[in-house]
Scaffold this active site. Structure first.
Site, PDB file in Angstrom:
ATOM      1  N   TYR A   1      32.908   1.625  16.138  1.00  7.64           N
ATOM      2  CA  TYR A   1      31.973   2.562  15.506  1.00  7.64           C
ATOM      3  C   TYR A   1      30.554   1.998  15.442  1.00  7.64           C
ATOM      4  CZ  TYR A   1      34.484   6.764  14.190  1.00  7.64           C
ATOM      5  OH  TYR A   1      35.119   7.976  14.236  1.00  7.64           O
TER       6      TYR A   1
ATOM      7  N   GLU B   1      24.174   5.370  20.371  1.00  5.10           N
ATOM      8  CA  GLU B   1      23.511   6.633  20.022  1.00  5.10           C
ATOM      9  C   GLU B   1      22.064   6.386  19.608  1.00  5.10           C
ATOM     10  OE1 GLU B   1      25.709   8.953  17.197  1.00  5.10           O
ATOM     11  OE2 GLU B   1      27.634   8.569  18.183  1.00  5.10           O
TER      12      GLU B   1
END
Length: 362
Positions: free
Chosen positions: A286, A293
């Site tokens: 994550y 991102e």
């Protein structure tokens, strides 16, 4: 049994269906407990009233019992449970009227017949009440349909992300670093499909098909789709960036554990290695996915600023224009806040599924 043999202190109690024997021996070794011809024979080494020795005894029961006693050894004693063949209350334990000297009632567990009947009655009432409560709960006529839908949904998503992961891995081994720069053109269609289908996760949570909280699902699905459709889908300059490879790769690896875990859960199956991977793999993946991102957003800001794409000019005397690149900078901050919310949720889930179980105090 020889007269010179040592006998331990034995305490007994009963219920309508069971007999309980507590043998006062500590550090028991090599216990031999058997029932034949309705006689229980015991022999074991342990520490009793006469020190560390071999102790033995035998008891001929008043009425027939099952020939398979259940023994449980603790550090301080040995417990024996014997099943009666018929549910009844015995006036004594042994066939002989005179009680053996080594045998005494277990007052910690002792109940007279009326108390035992009351206990049995309470258990029966509790069982009946439980059945009544279960019968009052309305049965869901669509239960199997819902389960089938969730199994198929998770299976399709697992197959989709597996295709992405395998395709990217094979291309990486064959083409090396060159595969970084055309990832979007070869993988985007499948990623579009999987991420569009992921919108169903929000709907599933909204209508109560799954017990997952709504906010983490919204953050993940809309966050990914914003990057995929708005940032990458609208800027050709971003589609050939190496960051796209890492972004898609991290997304797909995470889902390789998540979707099969949910699919097996729908079928009532728990595979512990998969459960561990589901609630552990997010710890490195994550943050890496969030970093990819963020890099994607940072690289796109100058392009949006230069092209003015999605910027909004307002008709007013000051000629103010709302730059989309500025909104992306604000979104970059929101991205890390969203990651924090999901990290917190996943950490709680990990503690719930993999944390140490709390022991109930007796």
């Amino acid at each position: 049994m020889a007269d010179c043999s040592l006998r331990p202190h034995v305490h007994w109690a009963q219920r309508h269906r069971e007999l309980y024997l507590r043998v006062e021996l500590s550090d028991v070794k090599n216990p031999d407990v058997s029932i034949a011809d309705n006689v229980l024979r015991f022999r074991a080494q342990g520490h009793g009233a006469k020190g560390d020795n071999i102790y033995e005894f035998q008891i001929e029961f008043l009425e027939p019992v099952e020939p398979k006693p259940v023994c449980r050894v603790t550090q301080r004693q040995l417990n024996i449970t014997v099943q009666k063949k018929e549910s009844s209350w015995w006036e004594r334990l042994t066939k002989q009227e005179k009680r053996p000297l080594f045998l005494a009632p277990d007052f910690d567990r002792w109940l007279d017949e009326s108390d035992a009947e009351m206990e049995l009655k309470e258990k029966e009432e509790e069982k009946i009440n439980k059945m009544k409560i279960e019968s009052r709960v309305p049965k869901d006529p669509f239960k199997h349909l819902k389960k089938g839908y969730l199994i198929m949904y998770n299976l399709v998503q697992f197959l989709g992300f597996s295709w992405i992961f395998v395709n990217m891995t094979v291309r990486l081994f064959i083409l090396g670093k060159d595969s970084f720069y055309d990832t979007f053109h070869t993988i985007a269609d499948m990623m579009y499909f999987c991420q569009t289908l992921a919108l169903m996760e929000i709907l599933n949570s909204l209508i109560g098909l799954v017990r997952s909280p709504l906010i983490p699902a919204v953050i993940q699905v809309f966050g990914r789709n914003f990057i995929l459709f708005v940032v990458l889908g609208s800027l050709e300059e971003m589609q050939s960036k190496a960051v796209v490879f890492f972004l898609f790769y991290f997304w797909s690896i995470i889902e390789l554990f998540r979707y099969p875990y949910y699919m097996l859960s729908c079928m009532g199956i728990e595979w512990k290695p998969l459960t561990w991977l589901r609630y552990t793999s997010w710890i490195p993946l994550y943050p890496l996915g969030g970093l990819a991102e963020a890099v994607c957003l940072i690289q796109s800001i100058p392009i949006f600023s230069e092209t003015g794409k999605f910027s909004l000019g307002l008709p007013n005397p000051l000629n103010v224009t709302i730059q989309f690149s500025f909104l992306l900078q604000m979104y970059l901050i929101a991205l890390f806040l969203g990651l924090f919310v999901n990290f917190r949720y996943l950490y709680k889930q990990r503690k719930q599924h993999l944390g140490p179980k709390k022991r109930k105090m007796k």
